[in-house]
Design a protein around this motif. Sequence first.
Motif, PDB file in Angstrom:
ATOM      1  N   SER A 376       0.834  -1.205   0.000  1.00 42.85           N
ATOM      2  CA  SER A 376       0.000   0.000   0.000  1.00 42.85           C
ATOM      3  C   SER A 376       0.863   1.248   0.000  1.00 42.85           C
ATOM      4  O   SER A 376       0.562   2.229  -0.676  1.00 42.85           O
ATOM      5  N   ASP A 377       1.984   1.224   0.745  1.00 40.25           N
ATOM      6  CA  ASP A 377       2.898   2.369   0.755  1.00 40.25           C
ATOM      7  C   ASP A 377       3.480   2.616  -0.614  1.00 40.25           C
ATOM      8  O   ASP A 377       3.762   3.744  -1.003  1.00 40.25           O
ATOM      9  N   ALA A 378       3.676   1.531  -1.389  1.00 46.44           N
ATOM     10  CA  ALA A 378       4.301   1.668  -2.705  1.00 46.44           C
ATOM     11  C   ALA A 378       3.435   2.445  -3.682  1.00 46.44           C
ATOM     12  O   ALA A 378       3.912   2.924  -4.710  1.00 46.44           O
ATOM     13  N   SER A 379       2.145   2.584  -3.384  1.00 51.91           N
ATOM     14  CA  SER A 379       1.266   3.334  -4.292  1.00 51.91           C
ATOM     15  C   SER A 379       1.620   4.807  -4.322  1.00 51.91           C
ATOM     16  O   SER A 379       1.336   5.508  -5.296  1.00 51.91           O
ATOM     17  N   GLY A 380       2.231   5.315  -3.249  1.00 47.80           N
ATOM     18  CA  GLY A 380       2.693   6.698  -3.230  1.00 47.80           C
ATOM     19  C   GLY A 380       1.604   7.730  -3.167  1.00 47.80           C
ATOM     20  O   GLY A 380       1.815   8.890  -3.464  1.00 47.80           O
ATOM     21  N   SER A 381       0.392   7.358  -2.801  1.00 55.78           N
ATOM     22  CA  SER A 381      -0.713   8.310  -2.736  1.00 55.78           C
ATOM     23  C   SER A 381      -0.983   8.693  -1.288  1.00 55.78           C
ATOM     24  O   SER A 381      -1.332   7.850  -0.464  1.00 55.78           O
ATOM     25  N   ALA A 382      -0.807   9.980  -0.972  1.00 55.28           N
ATOM     26  CA  ALA A 382      -1.012  10.433   0.408  1.00 55.28           C
ATOM     27  C   ALA A 382      -2.463  10.306   0.831  1.00 55.28           C
ATOM     28  O   ALA A 382      -2.768  10.124   1.995  1.00 55.28           O
ATOM     29  N   SER A 383      -3.376  10.416  -0.143  1.00 56.68           N
ATOM     30  CA  SER A 383      -4.800  10.344   0.189  1.00 56.68           C
ATOM     31  C   SER A 383      -5.296   8.897   0.292  1.00 56.68           C
ATOM     32  O   SER A 383      -6.414   8.659   0.697  1.00 56.68           O
ATOM     33  N   ARG A 384      -4.455   7.914  -0.092  1.00 56.34           N
ATOM     34  CA  ARG A 384      -4.863   6.511  -0.033  1.00 56.34           C
ATOM     35  C   ARG A 384      -3.836   5.694   0.733  1.00 56.34           C
ATOM     36  O   ARG A 384      -3.342   4.669   0.283  1.00 56.34           O
ATOM     37  N   ALA A 385      -3.448   6.187   1.918  1.00 51.24           N
ATOM     38  CA  ALA A 385      -2.483   5.475   2.750  1.00 51.24           C
ATOM     39  C   ALA A 385      -3.162   4.274   3.397  1.00 51.24           C
ATOM     40  O   ALA A 385      -4.380   4.246   3.565  1.00 51.24           O
ATOM     41  N   PRO A 386      -2.390   3.243   3.777  1.00 54.35           N
ATOM     42  CA  PRO A 386      -2.988   2.065   4.406  1.00 54.35           C
ATOM     43  C   PRO A 386      -3.514   2.369   5.800  1.00 54.35           C
ATOM     44  O   PRO A 386      -2.901   3.114   6.566  1.00 54.35           O
ATOM     45  N   ILE A 387      -4.654   1.793   6.120  1.00 56.46           N
ATOM     46  CA  ILE A 387      -5.254   1.906   7.454  1.00 56.46           C
ATOM     47  C   ILE A 387      -5.469   0.488   7.982  1.00 56.46           C
ATOM     48  O   ILE A 387      -6.080  -0.340   7.303  1.00 56.46           O
ATOM     49  N   VAL A 388      -4.939   0.209   9.167  1.00 58.12           N
ATOM     50  CA  VAL A 388      -5.145  -1.089   9.808  1.00 58.12           C
ATOM     51  C   VAL A 388      -5.659  -0.843  11.224  1.00 58.12           C
ATOM     52  O   VAL A 388      -4.997  -0.188  12.025  1.00 58.12           O
ATOM     53  N   VAL A 389      -6.843  -1.349  11.503  1.00 57.27           N
ATOM     54  CA  VAL A 389      -7.409  -1.266  12.847  1.00 57.27           C
ATOM     55  C   VAL A 389      -7.473  -2.684  13.396  1.00 57.27           C
ATOM     56  O   VAL A 389      -8.053  -3.578  12.767  1.00 57.27           O
TER      57      VAL A 389
END
Length: 487
Positions: A376-389
């Motif tokens: 997910s980090d590799a996508s490089g999109s600040a608005s689509r960062a990974p979220i894990v709850v």
Amino acid sequence: MGVALIVVGKASLRRSVRETLGHTQNPVRCFASPSAALRRLRSHNPTAAVIDAQAACPPLLNALQESNAAVFVLHDSESSPIPSGLPDGSVNVWSDQQQRLADRVAAALDAANLATGDARETVERRLLGLRDKQRDLQAELEAKSRFLANVSHELRTPLTSIREFASLTLDEIAGPVTDDQRDFQRTIISNVDHLSAIIQDLLLMSEAEQDGLHLALGPLEMNRTIQRALDQTPWKSANQADISVTVPQDLPLALGDDTRIVQVLTNLLSNALKFTPAEGHIRISAQASNSEIRVSVEDTGRGIAKHDLFRIFDRFYQVADPDGPSRKGTGLGLNIVKSIVEAHGGAVGVTSEAGKGSTFWFTLPIFSLGAWLQSSDASGSASRAPIVVTVRMQTTARGRRPQREDLERTAELLKRALRKDDRLVTVPAAECVYVLAQGRRSQGLSLRDRLAQVIRDCTDDSLREFGFEITLEDPDGHAGQRPRAAA
């Protein structure tokens, strides 16, 4: 200019080889015996020599090695013995491969011709011309790719309309239809679906060429993914082979894009159905090995010839079909399988034997939070960062630890707070449920609070006796420093 030497005793074979080498535009000298060739060897100074295996005597071989000639040994059949004492780099060729022999001899002669300055200048000029042509060809291919993508996009809208109106007619929205009309409408829908699948392949090929494939990675339950592929592949008919699925119950989750992997499986299934008779069988299986999951599609069809195996995944390549053109397709299916699997970091392959069926396989990495966060980090999109709850279940006051069924009931409860693209992963060993999403940090905090509220509102007494700790994980790995919510 290089000279080609032919030493073949059989006159008809000698003439055949000479005619095959005629296009090299280099002098060709033919001899019926090694002794005759040895007498004239010094004056001819050959660059390449084609020798009958029976004429490969040590004196001739030694003389050719001293002259640095490229040696090609011609055999009548594959059972012919290989002569001993061949010069280093000698090539064995069988008589039914004469065109291949001609190309190799021509290459050896051309390489020798580069020894002169004039030849080098000619080659340099040709290389410059080829470079310009390659640049023009690349620009033309890019233009064609853009055109193909645009046309494919434009075709999707009218196809959707055609399918929708055919379905409405089939449902008798506009009035009753006869049995014949019903069959006609089903044929229309079937062909529209087939055309839509071709367009989807063309769009995916264009996407892979221009920007690379965009993947929405997440946890995959292979049983469900395989079932989705079966649902999208028409196979339950009288003239189709039987299909079985073998997947262990404890198979780990895979990391992948569910939609893309369904496409991989439907392509492999369609390919297997195409070449497996109705009395045949197709088996889909999956197993875990080290850090990956291997999925196989095995059939009892006609198999693939050995010489086709190394090209089977090439774009537009199609295996010759003795049954005629009725089974021809676009030649993109297996190439798309390869592109999707490799974009996941997996591998793809095939084992087959003509007349005994084929087994196509591919691998995917096993799902882990670390791998998912990294992808997910590799996508490089600040608005689509990974979220894990993380929703961790705690032991009850009576000392009962949460079991798998408790986690599954909790996961069903948590679905009320999720969006369409959010994912749930239950991990019994860790006694927790992971909620996977993408978005901004503030959206992660909001998601954590929604999950806590759903748990507080729970009316299931068997779940209420457990304690819950809800943590928004830090993508950088410092979960313990982030706020937690208790419910």
